[in-house]
Structure formats: C-alpha cells, structure tokens
Design a protein around this motif. Structure first.
Motif, PDB file in Angstrom:
ATOM      1  N   GLY A   3      11.508  27.309   7.168  1.00  0.00           N
ATOM      2  CA  GLY A   3      12.496  26.395   7.741  1.00  0.00           C
ATOM      3  C   GLY A   3      12.663  25.140   6.907  1.00  0.00           C
ATOM      4  O   GLY A   3      13.777  24.649   6.712  1.00  0.00           O
ATOM      5  N   LEU A   4      11.556  24.616   6.406  1.00  0.00           N
ATOM      6  CA  LEU A   4      11.631  23.437   5.534  1.00  0.00           C
ATOM      7  C   LEU A   4      12.328  23.768   4.220  1.00  0.00           C
ATOM      8  O   LEU A   4      13.119  22.982   3.708  1.00  0.00           O
ATOM      9  CB  LEU A   4      10.234  22.894   5.261  1.00  0.00           C
ATOM     10  N   LEU A   5      12.030  24.938   3.673  1.00  0.00           N
ATOM     11  CA  LEU A   5      12.633  25.340   2.405  1.00  0.00           C
ATOM     12  C   LEU A   5      14.137  25.584   2.530  1.00  0.00           C
ATOM     13  O   LEU A   5      14.857  25.547   1.532  1.00  0.00           O
ATOM     14  CB  LEU A   5      11.937  26.588   1.851  1.00  0.00           C
ATOM     15  N   GLY A  11      11.988  21.527  -1.898  1.00  0.00           N
ATOM     16  CA  GLY A  11      11.370  22.608  -2.654  1.00  0.00           C
ATOM     17  C   GLY A  11       9.979  22.917  -2.138  1.00  0.00           C
ATOM     18  O   GLY A  11       9.513  22.323  -1.155  1.00  0.00           O
ATOM     19  N   PRO A  12       9.276  23.820  -2.806  1.00  0.00           N
ATOM     20  CA  PRO A  12       7.948  24.242  -2.352  1.00  0.00           C
ATOM     21  C   PRO A  12       6.936  23.097  -2.243  1.00  0.00           C
ATOM     22  O   PRO A  12       6.161  23.046  -1.292  1.00  0.00           O
ATOM     23  CB  PRO A  12       7.509  25.249  -3.419  1.00  0.00           C
ATOM     24  N   TYR A  13       6.932  22.181  -3.203  1.00  0.00           N
ATOM     25  CA  TYR A  13       5.950  21.088  -3.155  1.00  0.00           C
ATOM     26  C   TYR A  13       6.224  20.156  -1.981  1.00  0.00           C
ATOM     27  O   TYR A  13       5.309  19.831  -1.222  1.00  0.00           O
ATOM     28  CB  TYR A  13       5.941  20.291  -4.462  1.00  0.00           C
ATOM     29  N   ALA A  14       7.464  19.727  -1.825  1.00  0.00           N
ATOM     30  CA  ALA A  14       7.802  18.817  -0.727  1.00  0.00           C
ATOM     31  C   ALA A  14       7.531  19.461   0.630  1.00  0.00           C
ATOM     32  O   ALA A  14       7.017  18.813   1.546  1.00  0.00           O
ATOM     33  CB  ALA A  14       9.260  18.375  -0.828  1.00  0.00           C
ATOM     34  N   ALA A  15       7.863  20.736   0.759  1.00  0.00           N
ATOM     35  CA  ALA A  15       7.624  21.441   2.022  1.00  0.00           C
ATOM     36  C   ALA A  15       6.125  21.529   2.321  1.00  0.00           C
ATOM     37  O   ALA A  15       5.687  21.264   3.440  1.00  0.00           O
ATOM     38  CB  ALA A  15       8.246  22.832   1.977  1.00  0.00           C
ATOM     39  N   ALA A  16       5.330  21.885   1.317  1.00  0.00           N
ATOM     40  CA  ALA A  16       3.884  21.986   1.514  1.00  0.00           C
ATOM     41  C   ALA A  16       3.276  20.625   1.808  1.00  0.00           C
ATOM     42  O   ALA A  16       2.386  20.506   2.662  1.00  0.00           O
ATOM     43  CB  ALA A  16       3.233  22.602   0.276  1.00  0.00           C
TER      44      ALA A  16
END
Length: 85
Positions: A3-5, A11-16
């Motif tokens: 959902g964040l992606l 992107g992957p870093y911000a979502a994680a």
C-alpha cells in the motif's frame, strides 16, 4: 508495504523506513551505507546498483529481526553512518 509503495513518490526505502520508525511494522532498510557494510563483511563486490541485487535483499531480510525492528534499524543506520565514511 504494498500500500505504501502504491503511493506516488514512495520507494522501497521510504516505505520500509515508515513501517519501521512510525508504524511499528517490520521494515527492512537497505541504504548505501548498509550495502557497503554488508558487502565488506561478506567479501562481495558492490556498486550503486548493489542495493537492487537479490543477495543483498535476502541478507538484509535474514538479519532484520521480527521484534524490536525500530531499535535494530536505528542501530544499524547509526553504526554504518559512523564506519562508512
């Protein structure tokens, strides 16, 4: 995570990072310093694209704990920022 992606510009870093630091979820962080550290520890070659390689994703997935992820990620980011200058 998916959902964040789906959000524009995430992107992957911000979502994680959001999962790990703000929502109590398990976010597996891979930034350039983490890549340098893990590549050096494993004897692997690295470059700017290493963060997209399967081996680095699998390794970070394995070493990131299921509990206390926020504390772990802060510790890893602080450590790698200090030693990867």
């Amino acid at each position: 995570l998916e959902g964040l992606l789906d959000l524009p510009g995430v992107g992957p870093y911000a979502a994680a990072a959001f999962l790990s630091f703000h929502s109590g979820g398990r976010g597996v962080l891979i930034d350039s310093n983490v890549v340098r550290w893990l590549a050096r520890m494993t004897g692997q070659a690295f470059n700017p694209e290493t963060r997209r390689k399967r081996w680095i994703r699998e390794l970070t997935e394995r070493i990131t704990p299921r509990r206390n992820v926020r504390t772990f990620n802060f510790a890893v980011l602080d450590f790698t920022m200090t030693v990867c200058t």
